[in-house]
Design a protein around this motif. Structure first.
Motif, mmCIF file in Angstrom:
data_model
loop_
_atom_site.group_PDB
_atom_site.id
_atom_site.type_symbol
_atom_site.label_atom_id
_atom_site.label_comp_id
_atom_site.label_asym_id
_atom_site.label_seq_id
_atom_site.Cartn_x
_atom_site.Cartn_y
_atom_site.Cartn_z
ATOM 1 N N ILE A 173 -5.347 -3.948 -3.018
ATOM 2 C CA ILE A 173 -4.300 -3.146 -2.375
ATOM 3 C C ILE A 173 -4.403 -1.690 -2.828
ATOM 4 O O ILE A 173 -4.297 -0.763 -2.021
ATOM 5 N N LEU A 174 -4.633 -1.486 -4.123
ATOM 6 C CA LEU A 174 -4.758 -0.125 -4.644
ATOM 7 C C LEU A 174 -5.963 0.595 -4.045
ATOM 8 O O LEU A 174 -5.879 1.777 -3.696
ATOM 9 N N VAL A 175 -7.060 -0.111 -3.890
ATOM 10 C CA VAL A 175 -8.249 0.499 -3.281
ATOM 11 C C VAL A 175 -7.969 0.850 -1.820
ATOM 12 O O VAL A 175 -8.327 1.929 -1.348
ATOM 13 N N GLU A 230 0.835 -1.203 0.000
ATOM 14 C CA GLU A 230 0.000 0.000 0.000
ATOM 15 C C GLU A 230 0.869 1.252 0.000
ATOM 16 O O GLU A 230 0.593 2.211 -0.728
ATOM 17 N N ASP A 231 1.919 1.245 0.816
ATOM 18 C CA ASP A 231 2.831 2.395 0.845
ATOM 19 C C ASP A 231 3.500 2.597 -0.506
ATOM 20 O O ASP A 231 3.637 3.731 -0.979
ATOM 21 N N THR A 232 3.912 1.516 -1.145
ATOM 22 C CA THR A 232 4.545 1.607 -2.457
ATOM 23 C C THR A 232 3.554 2.124 -3.493
ATOM 24 O O THR A 232 3.903 2.965 -4.335
ATOM 25 N N ALA A 233 2.323 1.644 -3.436
ATOM 26 C CA ALA A 233 1.293 2.119 -4.375
ATOM 27 C C ALA A 233 1.057 3.614 -4.178
ATOM 28 O O ALA A 233 0.979 4.367 -5.165
ATOM 29 N N ARG A 234 0.970 4.073 -2.928
ATOM 30 C CA ARG A 234 0.795 5.500 -2.670
ATOM 31 C C ARG A 234 1.985 6.300 -3.202
ATOM 32 O O ARG A 234 1.816 7.415 -3.712
ATOM 33 N N HIS A 235 3.175 5.737 -3.074
ATOM 34 C CA HIS A 235 4.366 6.419 -3.582
ATOM 35 C C HIS A 235 4.275 6.616 -5.095
ATOM 36 O O HIS A 235 4.484 7.724 -5.593
ATOM 37 N N PHE A 236 3.959 5.563 -5.826
ATOM 38 C CA PHE A 236 3.881 5.673 -7.280
ATOM 39 C C PHE A 236 2.727 6.571 -7.715
ATOM 40 O O PHE A 236 2.868 7.361 -8.646
ATOM 41 N N LEU A 237 1.596 6.452 -7.054
ATOM 42 C CA LEU A 237 0.439 7.251 -7.435
ATOM 43 C C LEU A 237 0.540 8.692 -6.938
ATOM 44 O O LEU A 237 -0.187 9.557 -7.400
ATOM 45 N N GLY A 238 1.428 8.948 -5.989
ATOM 46 C CA GLY A 238 1.592 10.290 -5.447
ATOM 47 C C GLY A 238 2.697 11.088 -6.115
ATOM 48 O O GLY A 238 2.938 12.231 -5.754
ATOM 49 N N ARG A 293 -1.436 6.274 -13.152
ATOM 50 C CA ARG A 293 -0.473 5.219 -13.503
ATOM 51 C C ARG A 293 -1.251 4.067 -14.109
ATOM 52 O O ARG A 293 -2.333 3.719 -13.649
ATOM 53 N N SER A 294 -0.678 3.461 -15.107
ATOM 54 C CA SER A 294 -1.352 2.322 -15.729
ATOM 55 C C SER A 294 -1.240 1.109 -14.801
ATOM 56 O O SER A 294 -0.290 0.995 -14.017
ATOM 57 N N PHE A 295 -2.206 0.248 -14.917
ATOM 58 C CA PHE A 295 -2.192 -0.965 -14.099
ATOM 59 C C PHE A 295 -0.968 -1.811 -14.428
ATOM 60 O O PHE A 295 -0.378 -2.432 -13.548
ATOM 61 N N ASP A 296 -0.565 -1.818 -15.702
ATOM 62 C CA ASP A 296 0.616 -2.595 -16.104
ATOM 63 C C ASP A 296 1.878 -2.100 -15.396
ATOM 64 O O ASP A 296 2.692 -2.900 -14.936
ATOM 65 N N VAL A 297 2.038 -0.781 -15.289
ATOM 66 C CA VAL A 297 3.213 -0.228 -14.595
ATOM 67 C C VAL A 297 3.163 -0.581 -13.107
ATOM 68 O O VAL A 297 4.165 -0.984 -12.519
ATOM 69 N N LEU A 298 1.992 -0.445 -12.506
ATOM 70 C CA LEU A 298 1.856 -0.772 -11.086
ATOM 71 C C LEU A 298 2.120 -2.249 -10.843
ATOM 72 O O LEU A 298 2.781 -2.623 -9.867
#
Length: 124
Positions: free
Chosen positions: A83-85, A48-56, A63-68
């Motif tokens: 996790i993204l939600v 979740e922290d990593t997802a917030r980092h990329f999306l922030g 960000r595309s789902f493929d990149v995530l």
């Protein structure tokens, strides 16, 4: 001192001490259980922290789902979507059918950016 008052006072002190001990023990137990749960789900919290980092990232609201998926490897697609939600992201689809994600907290920024692009296109 009257024996009745002394008995009531002793009962009151006993109840207060017993309640305080019970409170402290329950608080300590709760903290241990919370720490155990954090340890058990450490991977999900880190994801979740990593997802917030990329999306922030300030340069990209989406960000595309493929990149995530590439950067958050080790998860099935549906698990990664959960996790993204939990990280506070919402899913959108582009005209080509590709799946994109953005933080809900950055929705105003996305709308402003889109309005600036529309204004620039109108000027041209």
């Amino acid at each position: 001192m009257d024996p009745i008052v002394a008995g009531l006072l002793a009962t009151l002190v006993g109840a207060i001490v017993g309640g305080a001990v019970s409170f402290l023990l329950n608080r300590q137990l709760h903290a241990q259980q919370l720490e155990r749960l954090r340890t058990e789900h450490k991977t999900e919290f880190a994801a979740e922290d990593t997802a917030r980092h990329f999306l922030g990232h300030r340069g990209y609201t989406d960000r595309s789902f493929d990149v995530l998926r590439k950067h958050l490897g080790g998860f099935e697609d549906d698990e990664l979507r959960r996790i993204l939600v939990r990280a506070g992201a919402v899913r959108t689809y582009r005209d080509d059918g590709s799946e994109w994600w953005r933080l809900l907290s950055r929705m105003d920024e996305y709308i402003e950016h889109k309005a600036r692009r529309a204004d620039a296109a109108a000027i041209d």
